[in-house]
Write an enzyme that holds these catalytic residues in place. Structure first.
Site, PDB file in Angstrom:
ATOM      1  N   TYR A   1       0.836  -1.217   0.000  1.00  0.00           N
ATOM      2  CA  TYR A   1       0.000   0.000   0.000  1.00  0.00           C
ATOM      3  C   TYR A   1       0.874   1.271   0.000  1.00  0.00           C
ATOM      4  O   TYR A   1       0.348   2.379  -0.138  1.00  0.00           O
ATOM      5  CB  TYR A   1      -0.949   0.050   1.214  1.00  0.00           C
TER       6      TYR A   1
ATOM      7  N   LYS B   1       1.409  -6.572   5.899  1.00  0.00           N
ATOM      8  CA  LYS B   1       1.497  -7.770   5.037  1.00  0.00           C
ATOM      9  C   LYS B   1       2.771  -7.782   4.207  1.00  0.00           C
ATOM     10  O   LYS B   1       3.207  -6.725   3.721  1.00  0.00           O
ATOM     11  CB  LYS B   1       0.286  -7.803   4.082  1.00  0.00           C
TER      12      LYS B   1
ATOM     13  N   HIS C   1       0.561 -11.581   1.811  1.00  0.00           N
ATOM     14  CA  HIS C   1      -0.546 -10.859   1.172  1.00  0.00           C
ATOM     15  C   HIS C   1      -1.327 -11.708   0.159  1.00  0.00           C
ATOM     16  O   HIS C   1      -2.539 -11.511  -0.027  1.00  0.00           O
ATOM     17  CB  HIS C   1       0.007  -9.615   0.465  1.00  0.00           C
TER      18      HIS C   1
HETATM   19  N1  LIG Z   1      -5.740  -8.619   1.707  1.00  0.00           N
HETATM   20  C1  LIG Z   1      -6.139  -8.067   0.575  1.00  0.00           C
HETATM   21  O1  LIG Z   1      -5.802  -8.524  -0.527  1.00  0.00           O
HETATM   22  C2  LIG Z   1      -7.038  -6.871   0.622  1.00  0.00           C
HETATM   23  C3  LIG Z   1      -7.701  -6.455  -0.539  1.00  0.00           C
HETATM   24  C4  LIG Z   1      -8.549  -5.337  -0.458  1.00  0.00           C
HETATM   25  C5  LIG Z   1      -8.709  -4.680   0.748  1.00  0.00           C
HETATM   26  N2  LIG Z   1      -8.024  -5.097   1.862  1.00  0.00           N
HETATM   27  C6  LIG Z   1      -8.156  -4.371   3.162  1.00  0.00           C
HETATM   28  O2  LIG Z   1      -9.541  -4.168   3.437  1.00  0.00           O
HETATM   29  C7  LIG Z   1      -9.817  -2.768   3.529  1.00  0.00           C
HETATM   30  C8  LIG Z   1     -11.221  -2.462   3.040  1.00  0.00           C
HETATM   31  O3  LIG Z   1     -11.443  -2.903   1.741  1.00  0.00           O
HETATM   32  P1  LIG Z   1     -11.677  -1.911   0.520  1.00  0.00           P
HETATM   33  O4  LIG Z   1     -10.716  -0.773   0.641  1.00  0.00           O
HETATM   34  O5  LIG Z   1     -11.706  -2.741  -0.685  1.00  0.00           O
HETATM   35  O6  LIG Z   1     -13.124  -1.353   0.634  1.00  0.00           O
HETATM   36  P2  LIG Z   1     -14.278  -1.122   1.704  1.00  0.00           P
HETATM   37  O7  LIG Z   1     -13.806  -0.691   3.011  1.00  0.00           O
HETATM   38  O8  LIG Z   1     -15.122  -2.320   1.577  1.00  0.00           O
HETATM   39  O9  LIG Z   1     -15.004   0.109   0.967  1.00  0.00           O
HETATM   40  C9  LIG Z   1     -14.385   1.361   0.834  1.00  0.00           C
HETATM   41  C10 LIG Z   1     -15.190   2.203  -0.151  1.00  0.00           C
HETATM   42  O10 LIG Z   1     -16.520   2.399   0.337  1.00  0.00           O
HETATM   43  C11 LIG Z   1     -16.738   3.793   0.622  1.00  0.00           C
HETATM   44  N3  LIG Z   1     -17.379   3.859   1.949  1.00  0.00           N
HETATM   45  C12 LIG Z   1     -16.810   3.592   3.149  1.00  0.00           C
HETATM   46  N4  LIG Z   1     -17.692   3.711   4.152  1.00  0.00           N
HETATM   47  C13 LIG Z   1     -18.876   4.045   3.584  1.00  0.00           C
HETATM   48  C14 LIG Z   1     -20.165   4.335   4.107  1.00  0.00           C
HETATM   49  N5  LIG Z   1     -20.432   4.265   5.404  1.00  0.00           N
HETATM   50  N6  LIG Z   1     -21.142   4.689   3.229  1.00  0.00           N
HETATM   51  C15 LIG Z   1     -20.892   4.752   1.898  1.00  0.00           C
HETATM   52  N7  LIG Z   1     -19.690   4.479   1.350  1.00  0.00           N
HETATM   53  C16 LIG Z   1     -18.676   4.146   2.174  1.00  0.00           C
HETATM   54  C17 LIG Z   1     -15.370   4.446   0.617  1.00  0.00           C
HETATM   55  O11 LIG Z   1     -15.414   5.766   0.152  1.00  0.00           O
HETATM   56  P3  LIG Z   1     -14.849   7.015   1.060  1.00  0.00           P
HETATM   57  O12 LIG Z   1     -13.418   6.737   1.429  1.00  0.00           O
HETATM   58  O13 LIG Z   1     -15.022   8.162   0.140  1.00  0.00           O
HETATM   59  O14 LIG Z   1     -15.742   7.062   2.273  1.00  0.00           O
HETATM   60  C18 LIG Z   1     -14.603   3.563  -0.376  1.00  0.00           C
HETATM   61  O15 LIG Z   1     -14.865   3.917  -1.732  1.00  0.00           O
HETATM   62  C19 LIG Z   1      -8.693  -2.130   2.701  1.00  0.00           C
HETATM   63  O16 LIG Z   1      -8.559  -0.752   2.992  1.00  0.00           O
HETATM   64  C20 LIG Z   1      -7.513  -2.992   3.112  1.00  0.00           C
HETATM   65  O17 LIG Z   1      -7.033  -2.602   4.382  1.00  0.00           O
HETATM   66  C21 LIG Z   1      -7.213  -6.191   1.813  1.00  0.00           C
END
Ligand SMILES: NC(=O)c1ccc[n+]([C@@H]2O[C@H](COP(=O)([O-])OP(=O)(O)OC[C@H]3O[C@@H](n4cnc5c(N)ncnc54)[C@H](OP(=O)(O)O)[C@@H]3O)[C@@H](O)[C@H]2O)c1
Length: 304
Positions: A52, A81, A121
């Protein structure tokens, strides 16, 4: 799961706060303030990764929170990770020594003496995959990291560890939401005492990664179907995001919602005041659409 339980416990007795703060797609410049604000509103679990490119900022945010909010290091559960490297993408896979060095580098960037959870990861390490796992076991045995695990591993990759006679991971961090429920993998994890951590819980939302430079495998059919969660959320008098997060938390799976918006940050933490009925949980079981949309892993079953 009772409404007010706010952590899950892994096989080795580690307590993981059920709502963590995700930092993917937050730049190193923005992330220090974001992490500080997240801890200030109550998050006690922060998720980052070497790939990241924001470990320095994450560390600064944690450091400021510890000093300004009178918290101790033990109060915050920190995950980072290992990027395993992948020959198929022109990268060299990390061997055992590289993995140990990568952990030291992550600690240095974070400015921490240890992390609570260190994950591989993805299963892209090929022939080095077991060596990478051996390195993590060594780190755990020497007390340099509290818990270890993997991310995006399929049953095949977990069996590889098992068949090598090595201890299994404490955790597998996977994409998990109503559109990607992975029932067979979850059953395997349960039988083998591996705790799932859910990422991209908010994938069904129209606001999910909707900026032009943000990767998403969402199809038009998915966009068209997304409204069903709005109807369900209204029934419980919560937001769609809270409903989707509750779906995982109610099953004991930690979630990692990412937001830079203070109101959403607060809202995403507030998922302990209601229970989704068994009837609606059963309805959601029918919404599974397969492997997920958060990133293009390739078909995990083809990664050898
Ligand atoms: N291990 C892996 O391979 C892997 C892969 C993906 C993710 N991850 C981890 O998981 C975390 C979360 O996953 P993610 O980043 O894919 O997405 P997420 O947390 O599922 O969704 C984030 C998105 O939703 C929006 N959002 C957040 N809260 C909201 C709410 N209450 N109402 C409406 N929209 C909302 C955010 O926009 P705004 O920021 O504009 O609010 C952003 O566009 C990552 O940050 C990372 O730490 C790990």
């Amino acid at each position: 799961m009772q409404k007010n339980v706010t952590y899950t416990e892994t096989g080795n007795g580690t307590r993981i706060p059920l709502v963590g703060y995700g930092t993917f797609l937050i730049t190193d410049e923005e992330v220090a303030d974001a992490v500080f604000n997240a801890i200030k509103v109550g998050y006690r679990h922060i998720d980052t990764a070497a790939v990241y490119n924001n470990e320095v900022g994450v560390g600064l945010g944690i450091k400021k929170a510890l000093s300004d909010l009178s918290l101790t290091r033990d109060d915050i559960f920190v995950t980072t990770k290992l990027w395993p490297g992948y020959a198929g993408w022109g990268e060299e896979s990390k061997n055992k020594q590289d993995t140990l060095a990568a952990y030291n580098q992550s600690l240095e960037k974070l400015g921490l003496d240890y992390v609570d959870l260190y994950l591989i990861h993805s299963p892209h390490g090929g022939e080095q995959r077991l060596s990478q796992w051996e390195a993590l076991l060594e780190l755990q045995l020497s007390g340099r990291v509290k818990s270890i695990g993997v991310s995006n591993y399929s049953i095949k990759h977990l069996d590889e560890i098992k068949n090598a006679g090595l201890p299994l991971p404490d955790v597998n961090q996977i994409e998990l939401h109503p559109w990607s429920q992975k029932p067979e993998l979850r059953e395997y994890l349960e039988i083998n005492g591996i705790a799932p951590i859910a990422y991209s819980s908010l994938a069904p939302l129209s606001t999910w990664r909707n900026k032009p430079d943000q990767t998403s495998g969402k199809t038009q059919a998915m966009i068209d179907d997304g409204a069903v969660f709005s109807t369900l959320a209204q029934k419980y008098n919560v937001t769609e995001a809270q409903f989707l997060l509750r779906w995982a938390v109610q099953q004991g799976y930690p979630v990692l919602p990412k937001s830079l918006n203070p109101e959403r940050m607060r809202q995403n933490l507030d998922v302990f005041g209601f229970d989704i009925s068994e009837e609606d949980m059963n309805l959601i079981k029918l919404m599974n659409r397969g492997d997920g949309i958060a990133w293009d892993l390739g078909d995990p079953s083809l990664i050898d």
